[in-house]
Scaffold this motif. Sequence first.
Motif, mmCIF file in Angstrom:
data_model
loop_
_atom_site.group_PDB
_atom_site.id
_atom_site.type_symbol
_atom_site.label_atom_id
_atom_site.label_comp_id
_atom_site.label_asym_id
_atom_site.label_seq_id
_atom_site.Cartn_x
_atom_site.Cartn_y
_atom_site.Cartn_z
ATOM 1 N N SER A 48 -18.172 -12.747 10.820
ATOM 2 C CA SER A 48 -19.454 -12.801 11.533
ATOM 3 C C SER A 48 -19.316 -13.578 12.834
ATOM 4 O O SER A 48 -19.954 -13.251 13.843
ATOM 5 N N GLN A 92 -26.109 -9.524 9.351
ATOM 6 C CA GLN A 92 -25.739 -9.614 7.943
ATOM 7 C C GLN A 92 -26.965 -9.688 7.030
ATOM 8 O O GLN A 92 -26.995 -9.075 5.981
ATOM 9 N N ASP A 169 -22.831 -5.792 10.486
ATOM 10 C CA ASP A 169 -22.268 -6.902 9.713
ATOM 11 C C ASP A 169 -22.540 -6.658 8.238
ATOM 12 O O ASP A 169 -23.663 -6.802 7.777
ATOM 13 N N GLU A 170 -21.517 -6.285 7.515
ATOM 14 C CA GLU A 170 -21.602 -5.976 6.086
ATOM 15 C C GLU A 170 -22.796 -5.086 5.755
ATOM 16 O O GLU A 170 -23.707 -5.508 5.040
HETATM 17 MG MG LIG Z 1 -20.423 -12.808 7.633
#
Ligand SMILES: [Mg+2]
Lengths: 256, 247
Positions: A48, A92, A169-170
Amino acid sequence: MDSVLDPVIEVSNLDLGYADYIVMRNISFSVRKNDIFVVMGASGCGKSTLLKALIGLNQPLKGEVLYNGKNFWDTDEAEQQNITRRFGVLYQGGALWSSLTLGENVALPLQIYSNLSSIQIREVVALKLSLVGLAGYEDFYPSEISGGMRKRAGLARAIALDPDIIFFDEPSAGLDPVNARMLDDLIIQLRDVLGATIIVVTHELASIFSIADNSIFLDAESKTMIAAGNPNDLLADSRDPRVIRFLTRGAKHPNL
Amino acid sequence: MRSLFGFLGELTVSFGRLITGKAYVRWDDFAVTIQRCGLDAFLLVSLISMLVGMILAFVGAIQLKMFGAQIFIADIVGIAMVRVLAAVMTGIIMSGRIGASFAAELGIMQTNEEIDALKTLGVSPVEFLVMPRVLALFIMLPLLTIYADLMGIIGGFIISIGMLGLNPIEYWNHTQHAVKLIYLWIGLIHSLSFGLIIAISGCLRGVKCERSSAGVGEATTSAVVTAITSIVIATAIITFICQILGV
Ligand SMILES: [Mg+2]
Ligand SMILES: Nc1ncnc2c1ncn2[C@@H]1O[C@H](COP(=O)(O)OP(=O)(O)OP(=O)(O)O)[C@@H](O)[C@H]1O
């Protein structure tokens, strides 16, 4: 004229960290136009943090990030905004604006940067929400939906302006397998239909092997990237036990 | 300190953009804040300022009785409330009510990366989130203070007439005579500065919040402490300046 092979993003010798705490050292890679580029690595290794340096939120300690040849951290604010305007970012945690409904969340970028009328905006919002499987959820507040739904709503907002470069992000963390698969398909579709370049932070192996054109592998212990390339090739060719262990969920111990 | 000046600079730029009509401000937040300052704080402001008026009357009465000058309670209560006390009491109440909630709201937005999401969109969080809150308090604090003036005077009136047996007409005349227009202005200056102080400390602490639930708690506490401390310091400064100017 931009050739397809020209890198859209070039990162060289990047050092990342917070104040005097170094998270990652010496990261270099480039992302070709229209690629799906995966950043993988164990939890907490700095994925991140890297993403935040790419989207202009955290200045790296050292090194360069070039967008189409322009050094992002070396240009003035107006130029930086010109660059980031073409980005879509899925954070995220979704990062939906909590005082706005889902509809308003997706509409805000359109209100700011497009010349669409409010009726047209409503149509685009409905379309983007249905694209992520949230049709009819316009009037819900972020607090009224589940974590996975928030993630998908965040994605709808990220693609509101049909961005050139999308950062995830993910994206599939917190999604059930069916929805995670749907999201992978959507990412590929975004690349093919929008012609977008896509950077995905993830450690979902299924997702990594099915969508990635190219990737880098960050390692927390040595604080740098220890592998780069197509994940399928990495699995086949890599001699690094850390990489193999990650890509096989710790199952395979190659005898080196 | 540096973050404070940076923040104030950004706020000034945002204000400039607002005046020239270029700012992207969330006016819903403005309306919500106005409402929260108005309706929700009314009762508390009424109660506290009326009690302060009563206390002033009581304390003053004991002293003034020795000189047979009890009627001057009207002057004391009127001047003290209008010049500073109403503004200070309202400021302290609003620091706890609104300043704290600003810090918590913005702190949670910071923790949830909502503020990051605004930045990458090219929207200044100061313009979008802070501006409407600062404006709302800047408008509402003087209004609440004028209302608190009234409540304080009524509180003093109730004690003086009901318990000390003063003549209501005479009391009213004394109040009218004592509260000069300039005192209203001084009160206004206090309340305008307090409005800014509360909104800015709340928003600044919120925006600079550390990304955790403990961080949000800390931001909230320090927003209130900063606001109340600054209010007291500002009061001292304004009083000092008035002293020099002889008003
Ligand atoms: Mg992360
Ligand atoms: N704001 C911050 N201040 C200081 N250190 C931070 C901050 N954010 C993250 N870190 C540290 O940087 C390191 C990398 O964090 P980061 O969030 O980039 O990890 P990640 O790879 O995204 O992990 P995950 O997969 O769990 O999301 C961690 O050790 C973390 O403690």
